[in-house]
Design a protein around this motif. Sequence first.
Motif, PDB file in Angstrom:
ATOM      1  N   MET A  87       0.898  -1.200  -0.008  1.00 43.06           N
ATOM      2  CA  MET A  87      -0.119  -0.066  -0.169  1.00 43.06           C
ATOM      3  C   MET A  87       0.929   1.145   0.132  1.00 43.06           C
ATOM      4  O   MET A  87       0.495   2.091  -0.973  1.00 43.06           O
ATOM      5  N   ILE A  88       1.749   1.155   1.021  1.00 39.98           N
ATOM      6  CA  ILE A  88       2.610   2.489   1.089  1.00 39.98           C
ATOM      7  C   ILE A  88       3.636   2.694  -0.275  1.00 39.98           C
ATOM      8  O   ILE A  88       3.716   4.066  -0.683  1.00 39.98           O
ATOM      9  N   LEU A  89       4.039   1.607  -0.972  1.00 33.44           N
ATOM     10  CA  LEU A  89       5.060   1.804  -1.832  1.00 33.44           C
ATOM     11  C   LEU A  89       4.018   2.120  -3.175  1.00 33.44           C
ATOM     12  O   LEU A  89       4.583   3.133  -3.991  1.00 33.44           O
ATOM     13  N   CYS A  90       2.979   1.842  -3.402  1.00 34.57           N
ATOM     14  CA  CYS A  90       1.849   2.254  -4.254  1.00 34.57           C
ATOM     15  C   CYS A  90       1.821   3.790  -4.220  1.00 34.57           C
ATOM     16  O   CYS A  90       1.828   4.553  -5.190  1.00 34.57           O
ATOM     17  N   MET A  91       1.508   4.208  -3.170  1.00 33.97           N
ATOM     18  CA  MET A  91       1.317   5.623  -2.795  1.00 33.97           C
ATOM     19  C   MET A  91       2.367   6.527  -3.119  1.00 33.97           C
ATOM     20  O   MET A  91       2.403   7.667  -3.606  1.00 33.97           O
ATOM     21  N   ARG A 130      -7.384  -0.424  -6.158  1.00 36.04           N
ATOM     22  CA  ARG A 130      -6.699  -0.650  -7.343  1.00 36.04           C
ATOM     23  C   ARG A 130      -5.936  -1.772  -7.139  1.00 36.04           C
ATOM     24  O   ARG A 130      -5.774  -2.621  -8.081  1.00 36.04           O
ATOM     25  N   ILE A 131      -5.140  -2.079  -5.832  1.00 41.63           N
ATOM     26  CA  ILE A 131      -4.301  -3.201  -5.769  1.00 41.63           C
ATOM     27  C   ILE A 131      -5.159  -4.349  -6.327  1.00 41.63           C
ATOM     28  O   ILE A 131      -4.582  -5.493  -6.628  1.00 41.63           O
ATOM     29  N   ILE A 132      -6.328  -4.580  -5.477  1.00 36.88           N
ATOM     30  CA  ILE A 132      -7.177  -5.744  -5.618  1.00 36.88           C
ATOM     31  C   ILE A 132      -7.336  -6.072  -7.150  1.00 36.88           C
ATOM     32  O   ILE A 132      -7.317  -6.924  -7.815  1.00 36.88           O
TER      33      ILE A 132
END
Length: 439
Positions: A87-91, A130-132
């Motif tokens: 989550m954090i890296l995507c952001m 989005r990740i899902i």
Amino acid sequence: MDDSGDPAYFGRLVNNLWGNIPAYDILNVPMNEGDSIRTKDLTMCFAASGDLNNVIKTINGLPLDYTGRCTLVINDFHPQVAIRNVMILCMLLDPWGPSAELTAEAVLHTMYSASLTSAQHEFVADWMDRIIKFSQGNPEPFHGEKSFNSRSSLEWWFPWHVDMLFHRIKAASYSRADCEADRRRIVLSSQRFDYRERYYSTLRPRHRAGCSHWLDTGILLPLGQPVDSYNMPNRLLYSADGKWLLTDSASPVFAWNPLDVEGTRKHKGLPDEDYFGSLFFHIKQQLVDFISRARRFNLSILLFSTNLHSLPGLVDLAMEGRRKLMFDRVETSNVMDTTGASPIISNWGPCLNRKNPHATLLMYSKHYPIMVNNGTAESQPRDKINRMAMELYSYLRIGVELKDYESPKITITPEEFYFLGNISFATWYERFVEFGPVE
């Protein structure tokens, strides 16, 4: 209390989401590759990453004009940590999101604050969706990938139980009032009053107020900043049923070098009364620096959630048909305390890049002194212990002014000693011996 009902622990001891080892740069470019690193391809592994502090610190240690290809393998066995990492890296990597400043603040609070603003909460929820979506249609239980631009990409391979937990977190429905009550039940328990007071006794009075305010609100902000807008629970710090995931002794203070934080305070001209405020600006600056580099560099990140010893084989499997990864650095946190050094060396030694004379396997031990003969201070001769104590007291001007005990061996200032020895002194679990489990 933890799930076992053991009254010695308040909170869930297994959830070490923040870490208690100050962030460090595993490359240490000035002491190793030096200027030649600007064009070198690098491959690094954080085999038991915990939080992303070391990743952030390491990337920020690279020069802004770095033009090589940087590949990171980031792994943590704990499913909650793995979810936080993706989550954090995507952001952080998304160039089409909010500005670097807004993104850094949103990520900072996602990492360390119990509650978020409505905008930050929507930002996190959007990335969950989005990740899902990125993971749908893949044969593996939870495999997805995202290219952010022509230079940076993120790919993850997680087992089925991480996928299940991710969906449970996303679908969770609980009120902020209920989960905040559980957080306060743990961190402000009346049964823990003595431990909190004993920690405060080691701090300067001006730093106690900030610590108390942070415990009370659960929001990492400079002292005096309004917290009313932080009205949504941070789902990445609560369980799917709204229970606080950390112990009462966990603190973001322990995850960042206090001397670096103090350096940020002086550089920005911040008041020295508010350590948590300085910590806020230090972490935010680290995140902004990471964003500016990560979105500019040729960066490929691979995420896993498996046992450290089985990770090399899983990496080879994931990279099948692509180049085999040989690592310039492998960082294993303090796993050697539980497995010993031998299996780590056996599994990871062959993975080092032999073409790089600076390639290193890094192991850290928190318990080494108690694992070897004569490792603890108590095992030393009494006269030696007395001399060391008197030298330290004399140096710090604590009731001792004897020339016989003035020691030239001490190379840090009393001010540095305060930050390293008090503010950043591990956790209560390690500080107070009677905090251990009931036999």
